[in-house]
Each structure stands twice: as C-alpha cells, then as structure tokens.
Design a protein around this motif. Structure first.
Motif, mmCIF file in Angstrom:
data_model
loop_
_atom_site.group_PDB
_atom_site.id
_atom_site.type_symbol
_atom_site.label_atom_id
_atom_site.label_comp_id
_atom_site.label_asym_id
_atom_site.label_seq_id
_atom_site.Cartn_x
_atom_site.Cartn_y
_atom_site.Cartn_z
ATOM 1 N N ALA A 58 0.748 -0.997 0.095
ATOM 2 C CA ALA A 58 0.004 0.054 0.169
ATOM 3 C C ALA A 58 1.011 1.333 -0.096
ATOM 4 C CB ALA A 58 -0.939 -0.072 1.026
ATOM 5 N N GLU A 59 2.077 1.219 0.804
ATOM 6 C CA GLU A 59 2.711 2.409 1.087
ATOM 7 C C GLU A 59 3.268 2.767 -0.378
ATOM 8 O OE1 GLU A 59 2.537 -0.078 3.220
ATOM 9 O OE2 GLU A 59 2.130 0.944 5.013
ATOM 10 N N ILE A 60 4.153 1.706 -1.154
ATOM 11 C CA ILE A 60 4.727 1.613 -2.171
ATOM 12 C C ILE A 60 3.713 2.211 -3.340
ATOM 13 C CG2 ILE A 60 5.800 0.088 -4.191
ATOM 14 C CD1 ILE A 60 7.488 -0.979 -2.213
ATOM 15 N N ALA A 61 2.403 1.849 -3.442
ATOM 16 C CA ALA A 61 1.599 2.231 -4.348
ATOM 17 C C ALA A 61 1.438 3.505 -4.372
ATOM 18 C CB ALA A 61 0.087 1.506 -4.366
ATOM 19 N N GLU A 62 1.329 4.083 -2.987
ATOM 20 C CA GLU A 62 1.116 5.567 -2.450
ATOM 21 C C GLU A 62 2.241 6.335 -3.248
ATOM 22 O OE1 GLU A 62 -1.867 6.753 -1.593
ATOM 23 O OE2 GLU A 62 -1.007 8.654 -0.978
ATOM 24 N N ALA A 63 3.485 5.864 -2.977
ATOM 25 C CA ALA A 63 4.534 6.538 -3.389
ATOM 26 C C ALA A 63 4.749 6.583 -4.710
ATOM 27 C CB ALA A 63 6.124 5.935 -2.749
ATOM 28 N N LEU A 64 4.175 5.809 -5.490
ATOM 29 C CA LEU A 64 4.405 5.802 -7.078
ATOM 30 C C LEU A 64 3.124 6.216 -7.837
ATOM 31 C CD1 LEU A 64 5.462 1.949 -7.421
ATOM 32 C CD2 LEU A 64 7.086 3.960 -7.742
ATOM 33 N N LYS A 65 2.207 6.648 -7.203
ATOM 34 C CA LYS A 65 0.957 6.916 -7.674
ATOM 35 C C LYS A 65 0.922 8.333 -8.813
ATOM 36 C CE LYS A 65 -0.994 10.177 -4.306
ATOM 37 N NZ LYS A 65 -1.939 10.570 -3.376
ATOM 38 N N ASN A 66 1.804 9.350 -8.623
ATOM 39 C CA ASN A 66 1.939 10.184 -9.475
ATOM 40 C C ASN A 66 2.702 10.120 -10.642
ATOM 41 O OD1 ASN A 66 -0.011 11.803 -8.135
ATOM 42 N ND2 ASN A 66 1.781 12.420 -6.542
ATOM 43 N N ALA A 67 3.559 8.828 -10.642
ATOM 44 C CA ALA A 67 4.247 8.727 -11.844
ATOM 45 C C ALA A 67 3.790 8.600 -13.318
ATOM 46 C CB ALA A 67 5.297 7.248 -11.633
ATOM 47 N N LYS A 68 4.173 8.861 -14.255
ATOM 48 C CA LYS A 68 3.773 8.778 -15.651
ATOM 49 C C LYS A 68 4.135 7.343 -15.916
ATOM 50 C CE LYS A 68 3.841 13.256 -17.436
ATOM 51 N NZ LYS A 68 4.463 14.233 -18.410
ATOM 52 N N SER A 69 5.473 6.685 -15.637
ATOM 53 C CA SER A 69 5.712 5.434 -16.037
ATOM 54 C C SER A 69 6.905 5.048 -15.102
ATOM 55 C CB SER A 69 6.074 5.336 -17.503
ATOM 56 O OG SER A 69 7.522 6.048 -17.662
ATOM 57 N N ILE A 70 6.906 3.735 -15.074
ATOM 58 C CA ILE A 70 7.873 3.057 -13.901
ATOM 59 C C ILE A 70 8.840 2.168 -14.836
ATOM 60 C CG2 ILE A 70 7.844 1.658 -11.960
ATOM 61 C CD1 ILE A 70 5.017 2.754 -11.123
ATOM 62 N N ALA A 71 9.690 1.783 -14.159
ATOM 63 C CA ALA A 71 10.783 0.811 -14.721
ATOM 64 C C ALA A 71 11.201 0.123 -13.488
ATOM 65 C CB ALA A 71 11.860 1.075 -15.317
ATOM 66 N N VAL A 72 10.904 -1.142 -13.631
ATOM 67 C CA VAL A 72 11.132 -2.118 -12.334
ATOM 68 C C VAL A 72 12.541 -3.089 -12.773
ATOM 69 C CG1 VAL A 72 10.554 -3.886 -10.558
ATOM 70 C CG2 VAL A 72 8.855 -2.246 -11.517
ATOM 71 N N LEU A 73 13.559 -2.824 -11.819
ATOM 72 C CA LEU A 73 14.753 -3.477 -12.275
ATOM 73 C C LEU A 73 14.945 -4.521 -11.286
ATOM 74 C CD1 LEU A 73 15.274 -0.600 -13.801
ATOM 75 C CD2 LEU A 73 17.493 -0.840 -13.374
ATOM 76 N N ASP A 74 14.865 -5.762 -11.927
ATOM 77 C CA ASP A 74 15.300 -7.022 -10.870
ATOM 78 C C ASP A 74 16.456 -7.486 -11.256
ATOM 79 O OD1 ASP A 74 12.779 -8.380 -9.555
ATOM 80 O OD2 ASP A 74 11.850 -7.437 -10.990
ATOM 81 N N ARG A 75 17.059 -7.990 -10.220
ATOM 82 C CA ARG A 75 18.502 -8.695 -10.422
ATOM 83 C C ARG A 75 18.230 -10.523 -10.170
ATOM 84 N NH1 ARG A 75 24.458 -7.395 -7.746
ATOM 85 N NH2 ARG A 75 25.696 -8.526 -9.355
ATOM 86 N N ALA A 76 16.961 -10.802 -10.729
ATOM 87 C CA ALA A 76 16.887 -12.156 -10.579
ATOM 88 C C ALA A 76 15.848 -12.523 -11.424
ATOM 89 C CB ALA A 76 16.235 -12.742 -9.043
ATOM 90 N N GLN A 77 15.439 -13.822 -11.755
ATOM 91 C CA GLN A 77 14.517 -14.023 -12.859
ATOM 92 C C GLN A 77 13.376 -15.018 -11.957
ATOM 93 O OE1 GLN A 77 17.383 -16.417 -14.789
ATOM 94 N NE2 GLN A 77 16.621 -15.776 -16.830
ATOM 95 N N SER A 78 12.285 -15.008 -12.549
ATOM 96 C CA SER A 78 11.293 -16.144 -12.143
ATOM 97 C C SER A 78 10.983 -16.697 -13.433
ATOM 98 C CB SER A 78 9.898 -15.554 -11.421
ATOM 99 O OG SER A 78 9.177 -16.417 -11.004
ATOM 100 N N ILE A 79 11.661 -17.521 -13.551
ATOM 101 C CA ILE A 79 11.796 -18.450 -14.980
ATOM 102 C C ILE A 79 10.155 -18.835 -15.405
ATOM 103 C CG2 ILE A 79 12.536 -20.044 -16.715
ATOM 104 C CD1 ILE A 79 15.268 -19.668 -15.049
#
Lengths: 195, 390
Positions: free
Chosen positions: B309-330
């Motif tokens: 919930a807190e993260i969604a709140e912090a992201l809510k005004n973004a036009k776009s987001i890139a999530v960078l992972d250092r792992a896969q979920s093949i």
C-alpha cells in the motif's frame, strides 16, 4: 565525459597474488583517516594466482554512492611491467592524467612499449623501480607497498604519514617491528625519488 | 535513509562483510553457526577471529553444511539462545528445508546473506537469485545498499526478529557490497546493546517449569490455522519495523523506512530496485535532474513483508515506472516487477510499468545503463517483454 567528476579514481593493474588489493586498501584507509570518503574493491573475477587483475580505488570529499566499476580512471598504477603486454592500461587516460609503472625503464622507453601495441598514450608516465627498491631495502619482492610512496608523491591523496601508519596497523603484528621498519623505509624511498 | 544529525562522527571504512561482523560483535549473540561459502566467508572468518580473541562470548559452532548451520540455529534458538548465521547462494538453498522450520516455529534467528547467483552454470558472483528462491519461506527479508546499511540492518534485524518472533534475513549484494571497502559510521557498542536489549523469550525448551512442545504434528484440523497465524504475524512486522527504525535513528542519526524515496515527490519517471545498484541510480537521478528531467528512485528495503500500500502511494503520480530485477522467475515476470504490479493493481492507479533484468551472475551495471532505462521511460519506449540490461 566522466560521470564522477568530483571523485578521484585509480585502477591498479597487477597479477593475482601481487598484493594490489592490500595496496588499494592502505591508500583508502589512509584517506579515511584524513576525513575523506573512499571505496576500494577488486574486479570481481576468478582469483587465479598470476592472472591479470584490476583493483579500484575511489576517493572523494563527499559520500560515494556509485557501485559501478571504475572505467575512466584519473590514474593507473601498474604493479607488474609485463601487464603492459596484454592489458590496455592507458585506456581512458587523457593527456593530463597519469600512470605509475613499476619498472627500471625510463618514461620514454615505457611510452614506446605502451604505444607499440597501437595506442597513442600522451599522458604522464612515472616509472618507479619498486622491485629494485624492495629487494634492496626489505630483502624481498614487495612492490605493492613500496609503490604506495610513489602514488602519494604523484597524487597527493593522503599524507605519507597516514599511509605509513596504516601500513603499521595492518602489518606490524604480522611481520614484526624490524621488517615493518624496512618496509616503511622502502615506502619513503619511493616517495622521495624524483622522476 | 535520511541523516538527522550534523554532528561529525568518527568514520571508518570496512567491507560489507566486515560491517556485518562488526554489527554481530556488538550484538554478541549466544550462538553463531558457521559454514563458509563465497562471498559470505569474510563474515564468518572475521567473527571466528573475534571469538578466538575472546572479544565475544558467542559459542561459534562449526558445522558440516548449511543445512546443519540452520539446524543448529533452530535448536539453539528453541533452547532460548540468541542465534545467528550467515550464508549465500547454494548454502541458502541447502538450508531451504530448515528455513521453513525456523519460521514455522517462530524462532527469531538472524541470518546475513551475501546474495549470489545459483548454479547451474557455476557462478560465484552477485545477484538476487538465492534470495528470491526463498522468498516464500516465511522469513523477514531486508535489502541493503551498502556497508552502512548492512551494519544498520544487522543491528535492527536482530531486534526486529526478537520483537515479532520471526527469523530475519539481512541481504547485501555479494561482492558489490560484501567485498567493497566503504565508509560507514558505527554506533557505540553500549548503545547498540541497550538498543537490542536482553533476549528473554516467552517460551523455550529449557524452561522446564513451563514445558512446551516445538513443532508438533498438526494435521488437517489445525495446520491451516497455524499457517494463517504465521501470515498474521508477518503482517504485524511492518508496524514493529517502523518503531524499531525510529528507535534506531535515536542512537545512529539514520532513519530507515520500508523503502527509500529518492527525489520521488514530483517524479514523473521512476525506477524501482533494491541493493547496491541504488547508489549508482541516485547519481543518475541527480544528473538527469540537472538536465530538467523529473526522475526518481524507489529503493526497496523491506521485501518481506512487502509494503504494497505504501509503495503504491509513493508511485501514484508517476507517468511511467521501470522495475529493475536482479533475478528471474523463469516462466513468468521477475519478482520485484510482480510485487509492484500487484501493489498498483490494488489501487485505482494505472501506470505503465516496464520490467528490466540486470546483473545476473555478477554482470556489471553502469550509470549509463540506468540512464538508458530512464530515457526509455521518457521517450515512451515500452515493450511488454522483459528487457535485459546485458
């Protein structure tokens, strides 16, 4: 253009087992003692004795946040002259940046050698016979600590006293007072030599 | 993390591994089970030396595998001892079975993980594959960006574990953090010990006047309820974490949150990631901000429980987001990406979110790579597929 303009960046070129990591850490700790911010880390490759290695040092007056490897150094330190045959130690060193090479050769001889592989290195070259100094004073091949004196002379990133005190802190208990004294003499000798 | 005091403190420089060992020295646990694996070995070597020099009272148990290391911690913890260990990669995977036992028994074990790739092929370098492989094991998971955060999270992690009776995993990036000498400030040992306090478990195997059973059989009629209780316990962690970070700020001057918001307030383009690449990303944010680009970074600290919930709140005004992972979920999208999508999905915010994977098996990530990700967002270059920063 350099990304980290307010950070002094050094790459140590050496071979596995020559103590570049120790040298980098002594420089970093000496700078910390003087209130600077630092980073020191090896290139994270396989640790094979004798294989070419890179070790990175960053020194700054403000906190260092980046964790990328150094690719555009302000200075290169070459602990083993034979590295010049295989590694591009002049990479991203510009005219007003410099290189310290552990060698008996003159700066001009080294420049010819470096540029014989197609490079066009115009920066400064500071040779120091760290092998010769360490054998003459310490009685052993210890170029990694000897070269610290030269780095401090050229880059003025920390006081020689701080470097020596760090050296003592790490080594005095391991190698004893007599050997430490000789090592310190050798560092001071490299620091004093004009080239 | 915000620095609340301007007072000049004594700065030292240590590797991430040594920073963990220093925090553990101050904690002075009753038991530390050790089994070496690169790039974690520096921690247990340093700690074994402290024990040999008599600087800690810890019973250091040398075991024959990581499975045994976790088993030793479980036994010791159930007996009422403050117990810690450290591992990485294959070691963490070998513990897998015992991780669930530790969390199911509600044992407050602290583990430091130098996050590393997993075989095959063989690779000893950093990424988050080991951590992600155990993300459903019921452990609290906290990521660290640098040596300072490793130290801080280790100290806070011990207190958090005991407060909520759940095991805590403090994560640093193998090599990038574990083997880099970096500056940090440490708190006074007395203050750290007072902060953590004495460990007084409610129930232990050795309280013979109050006999209890740990890990009994629970079949169709009760297993389900045990598991729901475990989930409830995990969901109570966030509040405790918030309290502990506030208390820690009093002794350290450093205040942590579930995640770090770096220039997020008016950010239109946001990168989400965790670990050592965050430092590099901050430099990129500053550079692009100088050029008038409204970019920001959200760095995940607390990964389990995930503060959706807190993260969604912090992201809510973004036009776009890139999530960078250092792992896969093949076979599906990577872990952080899934969490962010899930967090946003629970709200009315519909924000275009791209998935990137970087740094597998120790592949370096440079500022220019992160800058390129921001430029993709700014230029609206989106694809539904995972993009690989190779």
């Amino acid at each position: 253009m350099k990304y980290n303009r307010d950070i002094l960046e050094i790459i140590f070129y050496a071979r596995g087992g020559q103590g570049a990591k120790t040298a980098a850490e002594i420089i970093a700790q000496a700078a910390v003692k003087e209130g600077r911010f630092v980073q020191a880390f090896p290139q994270f490759g396989p640790e094979r004795s004798g294989a070419p290695t890179k070790t990175f040092v960053r020194i700054s007056s403000s906190p260092i946040r980046t964790h990328e490897p150094v690719t555009d150094p302000d200075m290169a330190v070459v602990l083993d002259e034979t590295i010049l045959d295989s590694e591009n130690v002049m990479e991203n060193l510009s005219r007003n940046e410099s290189m310290i090479v552990n060698s008996e050769k003159t700066a001009e001889e080294l420049r010819c050698k470096i540029n014989s592989r197609g490079a066009d290195y115009e920066g400064k070259i500071h040779p120091v016979d760290a092998n010769g100094i360490s054998v003459a004073i310490i009685g052993q091949l210890r170029p990694n600590t000897v070269i610290l004196g030269k780095i401090i002379q050229i880059a003025e990133i920390a006081r020689i006293e701080s470097v020596i005190s760090e050296f003592r802190k790490i080594f005095e208990r391991k190698i004893g007072r007599e050997a430490t004294k000789k090592n310190v003499q050798a560092i001071e000798k490299a620091y004093d030599i004009i080239s | 993390m915000t620095n609340m005091t301007n007072a000049t403190k004594k700065r030292i420089a240590l590797t991430g591994g040594a920073a963990a060992a220093e925090a553990l020295r101050q904690i002075n646990p009753d038991v530390m089970a050790v089994y070496p694996i690169t790039p974690q070995t520096t921690i247990i070597e340093a700690y074994a030396k402290l024990a040999a020099d008599g600087l800690v009272n810890t019973e250091v148990i040398q075991v024959e595998s990581e499975h045994s290391a976790m088993s030793a911690c479980i036994g010791a913890s159930a007996a009422g001892a403050r117990s810690v260990t450290a591992t990485s990669s294959q070691g963490l995977l070998l513990m897998h079975e015992m991780l669930y036992i530790a969390s199911g028994l509600r044992l407050p074990i602290l583990m430091v993980d130098s996050a590393r790739a997993v075989s095959s092929p063989i690779n000893i370098h950093g990424d988050h594959s080991d951590v992600m492989g155990v993300r459903d094991s019921g452990w609290i998971q906290i990521f660290s960006e640098n040596a300072q955060e490793v130290y801080d999270n280790t100290v806070m992690g011990m207190k958090l574990a005991e407060k909520v009776s759940l095991p805590v995993m403090v994560i640093m990036d193998g090599f990038n953090t574990s083997h880099s000498v970096e500056n940090l400030e440490t708190a006074d040992t007395k203050k750290v010990r007072k902060f953590i306090g004495e460990y007084r478990p409610e129930q232990t195997l050795l309280k013979t006047n109050q006999p209890v059973t740990f890990g009994p059989l629970a079949l169709q009629n009760s297993y389900f309820e045990f598991k729901i209780d475990q989930e409830k316990a995990m969901m109570s962690v966030a509040d405790c974490y918030a309290d502990i970070t506030a208390d820690f700020a009093e002794i350290s001057g450093r205040r942590y949150n579930f995640f770090e918001s770096y220039k997020l307030k008016d950010a239109e383009y946001i990168i989400v990631l965790a670990g050592s690449a965050a430092g590099t990303a901050k430099d990129v944010v500053d550079k692009l901000r100088q050029n008038g680009k409204k970019v920001g970074l959200l760095k995940i600290n607390l990964f389990r429980p995930f503060p959706s919930a807190e993260i969604a709140e912090a992201l809510k005004n973004a036009k776009s987001i890139a999530v960078l992972d250092r792992a896969q979920s093949i076979g599906t999208m990577p872990p952080f990406y899934m969490e962010i999508i899930n967090s946003l999905n629970a709200t009315k915010y519909k924000i275009q979110t791209a998935s990137y994977i970087y740094g597998l098996g120790g592949r370096d990530i440079f500022a220019k790579d992160i800058e390129k990700v921001f430029m993709d967002l700014i230029k609206n270059k989106f694809s539904k597929e995972i993009k690989y920063i190779q």
